[in-house]
Design an enzyme around this catalytic site. Structure first.
Site: not given
Length: 349
Positions: A40, A101, A124, A208
């Site tokens: 991403v 993950a 993140h 987020d």
């Protein structure tokens, strides 16, 4: 660094004028940035860094679709594209951009290459904030930093190519070298941020996860479905229901909000629309606020993180996900959306 004041609350921000690209290049001139993961965020961040003149390599599992995509994007196997462990070994800054993950799964392979003086970069706060669940704990001699673009990697790349920027938050969790601040800001400028605002890893992930499940994705889809279904149940055609629910919002009104704010968008609508919006906004706020409070509590207590870890680690997760996305795609509303989009002037033959 500038200070912004929002009704008595001050925020630290860094702009391109204060920290220009030339300064960022100077700060990182001796660094090798290893972007781990090409899903991403990886493509947008790595290509923006490359185009901005930084020394960048990509680490990805060899032989998969993401490896092939990286090759198509100009990364050269053995020169700028390597298996994950080799890239981590070569990098002085390791941008850990795998999915949450996958970060858990790959962490034991990455950790040995986090030698003193290196920097571990996230986009993140998930892995670090929920380390009781993820087991991601960096060694003491490593800078742990974060730059989180406020949008997808695709948007980051598109805005960069258009000469614009996507705002990002930045955070420092561990400053082992004394250079964490200049490293994180230089990287934030390098990936194409419009400006950078200060946060910490916990606040980043809390906001987020709330945003993704709320107004950015989950809540907006739920609101779309509710309004569309009510219009259809009352005899409106799919085209009319979709245009009034989605198309007018995304193509006409949200650009006005982005340009000058919600009040400016209101001012550029009819007086009937203004009156109705002002009369009904509080009802919608009061109806959904308890849901947002439940959502934030689920995020803050780690329930959302555990749910994500449990579901994403299942062997059939990808199959189940594709089935759910297909159900969404095949719904009447989004089938109508495809038809409406095809009739936009820029898409018409």
């Amino acid at each position: 660094m500038a200070m912004l004041n929002f009704g008595g609350t001050e925020e630290k921000v860094v702009t391109r004028e204060e920290f220009p690209l030339e300064k960022a290049r100077e700060v990182l001139k001796d660094e090798t940035i290893a972007v781990i993961g090409y899903g991403v965020q990886g493509p947008g961040q790595s290509m923006n860094l490359r185009d901005n003149g930084f020394n960048v390599i990509v680490g990805q599992r060899k032989g998969g679709s993401s490896w092939d995509k990286a090759v198509k994007d100009g990364w050269v196997p053995g020169e700028t594209l390597f298996p994950i462990e080799e890239a981590a070994d070569r990098g002085t800054i390791i941008q850990y951009l795998l999915s949450d993950a996958a970060q858990i799964e790959v962490w034991p392979k990455i950790k040995p290459y986090l030698t003193p003086g290196k920097a571990l970069y996230f986009s993140h706060g998930f892995g670090v904030t929920y380390n009781d669940q993820t087991k991601i704990v960096a060694p003491e001699g490593v800078d742990v930093i974060l730059v989180a673009p406020k949008g997808s990697g695709t948007s980051l790349r598109r805005l960069f190519l258009a000469g614009r920027g996507l705002n990002s938050s930045y955070a420092i969790d561990q400053d082992a070298t004394g250079r964490a601040y200049e490293r994180v800001i230089a990287l934030g400028i390098g990936v194409g941020s419009g400006y950078l605002f200060e946060t910490d890893f916990q606040r980043e992930v809390y906001s987020d996860l709330t945003g993704e499940r709320g107004t950015l994705m989950g809540a907006i889809q739920g609101i779309f479905e509710a309004q569309y279904d009510v219009l259809r149940a009352n005899g409106h055609t799919p085209s009319e229901a979709f245009n009034e629910t989605v198309e007018e919002l995304t193509q006409s009104l949200m650009p006005l909000v982005a340009e000058n704010g919600m009040d400016w968008m209101y001012a550029n609508c009819s007086t009937t629309a203004q009156r109705g919006a002002l009369d009904w906004k509080d009802k919608f706020r009061d109806a959904v606020k308890p849901v947002f409070e439940d959502l934030y509590d689920s995020v803050a207590t780690g329930k959302e993180a555990q749910r994500s870890i449990d579901s994403n680690s299942q062997s059939d997760y990808r199959v189940k996900l594709e089935a759910e996305l297909k159900e969404l795609s095949d719904s009447e509303m989004w089938q109508a959306g495809r038809t409406v989009r095809s009739l936009r002037p820029e898409n018409a033959e």
